[in-house]
Design a protein around this motif. Structure first.
Motif, PDB file in Angstrom:
ATOM      1  N   ILE A 158      -2.869  -5.292  -4.883  1.00 47.91           N
ATOM      2  CA  ILE A 158      -2.989  -5.398  -3.427  1.00 47.91           C
ATOM      3  C   ILE A 158      -2.215  -6.610  -2.909  1.00 47.91           C
ATOM      4  O   ILE A 158      -1.547  -6.537  -1.875  1.00 47.91           O
ATOM      5  CB  ILE A 158      -4.463  -5.524  -3.019  1.00 47.91           C
ATOM      6  N   MET A 161       1.329  -5.772  -2.730  1.00 44.70           N
ATOM      7  CA  MET A 161       1.599  -4.945  -1.556  1.00 44.70           C
ATOM      8  C   MET A 161       1.695  -5.801  -0.299  1.00 44.70           C
ATOM      9  O   MET A 161       2.597  -5.639   0.522  1.00 44.70           O
ATOM     10  CB  MET A 161       0.492  -3.901  -1.386  1.00 44.70           C
ATOM     11  N   MET A 165       4.921  -6.311   2.023  1.00 40.33           N
ATOM     12  CA  MET A 165       4.828  -5.940   3.421  1.00 40.33           C
ATOM     13  C   MET A 165       5.244  -7.100   4.320  1.00 40.33           C
ATOM     14  O   MET A 165       6.004  -6.922   5.270  1.00 40.33           O
ATOM     15  CB  MET A 165       3.421  -5.497   3.753  1.00 40.33           C
ATOM     16  N   TYR A 169       8.361  -6.985   6.789  1.00 37.61           N
ATOM     17  CA  TYR A 169       8.053  -7.287   8.193  1.00 37.61           C
ATOM     18  C   TYR A 169       8.957  -8.393   8.726  1.00 37.61           C
ATOM     19  O   TYR A 169       9.601  -8.255   9.763  1.00 37.61           O
ATOM     20  CB  TYR A 169       6.592  -7.700   8.301  1.00 37.61           C
ATOM     21  N   ARG A 190      -4.495  -7.983  11.678  1.00 39.74           N
ATOM     22  CA  ARG A 190      -4.784  -6.560  11.630  1.00 39.74           C
ATOM     23  C   ARG A 190      -4.630  -6.019  10.219  1.00 39.74           C
ATOM     24  O   ARG A 190      -5.450  -5.254   9.732  1.00 39.74           O
ATOM     25  CB  ARG A 190      -3.865  -5.813  12.595  1.00 39.74           C
ATOM     26  N   TRP A 191      -3.562  -6.451   9.576  1.00 34.76           N
ATOM     27  CA  TRP A 191      -3.338  -6.018   8.201  1.00 34.76           C
ATOM     28  C   TRP A 191      -4.490  -6.453   7.311  1.00 34.76           C
ATOM     29  O   TRP A 191      -5.009  -5.674   6.517  1.00 34.76           O
ATOM     30  CB  TRP A 191      -2.068  -6.605   7.649  1.00 34.76           C
ATOM     31  N   ILE A 194      -7.447  -4.340   7.455  1.00 34.73           N
ATOM     32  CA  ILE A 194      -7.285  -3.064   6.765  1.00 34.73           C
ATOM     33  C   ILE A 194      -7.401  -3.225   5.252  1.00 34.73           C
ATOM     34  O   ILE A 194      -8.106  -2.476   4.580  1.00 34.73           O
ATOM     35  CB  ILE A 194      -5.923  -2.439   7.140  1.00 34.73           C
ATOM     36  N   PHE A 195      -6.721  -4.227   4.740  1.00 32.82           N
ATOM     37  CA  PHE A 195      -6.742  -4.431   3.297  1.00 32.82           C
ATOM     38  C   PHE A 195      -8.120  -4.882   2.803  1.00 32.82           C
ATOM     39  O   PHE A 195      -8.532  -4.541   1.706  1.00 32.82           O
ATOM     40  CB  PHE A 195      -5.675  -5.440   2.877  1.00 32.82           C
ATOM     41  N   ARG A 197     -10.847  -3.911   3.928  1.00 31.72           N
ATOM     42  CA  ARG A 197     -11.696  -2.729   3.832  1.00 31.72           C
ATOM     43  C   ARG A 197     -11.517  -2.047   2.477  1.00 31.72           C
ATOM     44  O   ARG A 197     -12.422  -1.394   1.984  1.00 31.72           O
ATOM     45  CB  ARG A 197     -11.316  -1.757   4.947  1.00 31.72           C
ATOM     46  N   ILE A 198     -10.339  -2.177   1.908  1.00 32.70           N
ATOM     47  CA  ILE A 198     -10.111  -1.576   0.597  1.00 32.70           C
ATOM     48  C   ILE A 198     -10.660  -2.449  -0.516  1.00 32.70           C
ATOM     49  O   ILE A 198     -11.273  -1.968  -1.457  1.00 32.70           O
ATOM     50  CB  ILE A 198      -8.606  -1.391   0.330  1.00 32.70           C
TER      51      ILE A 198
ATOM     52  N   GLU B 157       0.551   2.657  13.239  1.00 27.47           N
ATOM     53  CA  GLU B 157       0.404   1.325  12.641  1.00 27.47           C
ATOM     54  C   GLU B 157       0.508   1.389  11.125  1.00 27.47           C
ATOM     55  O   GLU B 157       1.228   0.615  10.489  1.00 27.47           O
ATOM     56  CB  GLU B 157      -0.956   0.754  13.049  1.00 27.47           C
ATOM     57  N   MET B 161       3.308  -0.120   8.499  1.00 30.51           N
ATOM     58  CA  MET B 161       2.998  -0.936   7.330  1.00 30.51           C
ATOM     59  C   MET B 161       3.679  -0.388   6.086  1.00 30.51           C
ATOM     60  O   MET B 161       4.261  -1.129   5.300  1.00 30.51           O
ATOM     61  CB  MET B 161       1.478  -0.978   7.113  1.00 30.51           C
ATOM     62  N   TRP B 164       7.417  -1.113   6.212  1.00 27.77           N
ATOM     63  CA  TRP B 164       7.714  -2.509   5.889  1.00 27.77           C
ATOM     64  C   TRP B 164       7.536  -2.779   4.397  1.00 27.77           C
ATOM     65  O   TRP B 164       8.313  -3.486   3.785  1.00 27.77           O
ATOM     66  CB  TRP B 164       6.823  -3.444   6.702  1.00 27.77           C
ATOM     67  N   MET B 165       6.487  -2.185   3.860  1.00 27.51           N
ATOM     68  CA  MET B 165       6.204  -2.432   2.460  1.00 27.51           C
ATOM     69  C   MET B 165       7.304  -1.869   1.578  1.00 27.51           C
ATOM     70  O   MET B 165       7.775  -2.524   0.660  1.00 27.51           O
ATOM     71  CB  MET B 165       4.868  -1.805   2.076  1.00 27.51           C
ATOM     72  N   ARG B 197      -6.830   6.509   1.553  1.00 24.92           N
ATOM     73  CA  ARG B 197      -8.248   6.187   1.610  1.00 24.92           C
ATOM     74  C   ARG B 197      -8.606   5.574   2.952  1.00 24.92           C
ATOM     75  O   ARG B 197      -9.730   5.691   3.426  1.00 24.92           O
ATOM     76  CB  ARG B 197      -8.584   5.208   0.481  1.00 24.92           C
TER      77      ARG B 197
END
Lengths: 205, 205
Positions: A158, A161, A165, A169, A190-191, A194-195, A197-198, B157, B161, B164-165, B197
């Motif tokens: 992660i 990643m 990113m 970006y 924001r990213w 999201i991450f 949450r994983i 969004e 991501m 970009w990644m 996911r």
DNA sequence: CATGGCTTGACCGAAGTGGTCAAAGGGAGG
DNA sequence: CCTCCCTTTGACCACTTCGGTCAAGCCATG
């Protein structure tokens, strides 16, 4: 060496160094023109050679300056105190963008010097930025509290990643000439959400 | 124009074009040296000017070639039939990497020409790659089945991501000289799983 | 051997290179 | 107003590199 240069007002020093960084970042050593550097810095070529006795010394000075700035940014007592991965990433992203705001081409320069040291100047370099960055990277992570991670997630993956990113970006933003620290930070937040949450167990969200 | 060149064996054409793409990608037009191109292509400079009457024509030929290849890759009947976003991304990533394997510097070239058209050659260009890519991008997405998405997620969004990644990833891989299509695809699959996911309703996982 | 299309690399003038230097600016102190 | 001295300029130099040419060689075919 370069005493005259260092006696200059800081903003003029910075203008010249930024010009050098940009030109050396975008062209390999041999193709990087001192004419261009002088022009971009808004000074005459004569003056450039008044400060630095030749191109090589200008390059080495620029190199050491960049190395110092990067190390300075990367070596920071605060890092050791952060245990949450996303807080850490957030903090280092902030610092990175702070640096980029001041020296827009500093990372290009660092990357180029790392991946392509010309024979003419590969000698007499103080150290190696990228190595410094890498080793301190390992150091950061040693303080991270891994108990927050879910069991089925690979933090290294992660992180990779996220790094890619961020890289893509920045690449994009720089290309289109936008480098707004606040916007950047909002996007990053924001990213992270999201991450997170994983990666994180429910109780840490 | 360039009839002699097009009569050449395809692999030799490709060697020369790849050399041109690389040099034009890494240097701006004025600084890109025909000596370098000839040397990288493994032919004499005289021969290069036997095929193309001057540097400008060589550039324009290269530009049109790249544009054609990119458009060809991007405009594909198959795209319209894919309704799952990740299948679509997967498919286009494959195509992109296929292109990159054949022409390692083609995207650098495309990016450079888009963001910095020299005055000397900005005239007489067939069209604009980036625009073509952009408009067809919108076209793709119109076929996507959005009912799979969770309500609390913004597909645009997430797509950003991912883009970009991918960009940062390729940047990284290219720098370190690794461009293994299979590895790349495995990595991409892992990413997709992670992003799926986040994006998809439970029943579509 | 001769023809004729590839291919070479020495060569050209022009432009650009790193680096120098005499002269001009310009501020401080008399 | 002049002098002193540090800063700054840009014309200039020798040298390299540039895009582009071309006479000469190479080589397959007839």
């Amino acid at each position: 060496m370069a005493e005259n240069f260092e006696a200059l007002p800081l903003d003029k020093q910075q203008r010249i160094l930024n010009a050098a960084i940009e030109v050396f970042a975008q062209n390999e050593y041999k193709r990087a023109s001192t004419d261009d550097i002088a022009a971009k810095a808004g000074i005459s070529k004569g003056l450039l050679f008044y400060y630095f006795k030749n191109k090589k010394q200008l390059y080495l000075y620029t190199y050491n300056y960049v190395e110092e700035k990067v190390t300075e940014t990367v070596t920071d007592a605060h890092f050791g105190e952060i245990t949450d991965l996303f807080d850490l990433l957030d903090y280092s992203a902030r610092k990175k963008y702070g640096l980029m705001a001041k020296y827009p081409h500093i990372l290009e320069f660092a990357v180029r010097t790392f991946y392509a040291h010309s024979d003419e100047i590969s000698c007499s370099l103080n150290g190696n930025m990228e190595n410094a960055a890498q080793s301190s990277f390992a150091k950061y992570c040693s303080h991270i509290d891994t108990s927050k991670f879910r069991d089925d997630v690979n933090p290294v993956e992660i992180m990779e990643m996220l790094v890619w990113m961020t890289d893509g970006y920045m690449h994009d933003k720089q290309r289109s000439g936008v480098l707004d620290l606040d916007l950047l930070h909002r996007d990053y937040k924001r990213w992270s959400a999201i991450f997170k949450r994983i990666m994180y167990k429910e109780e840490y969200l």
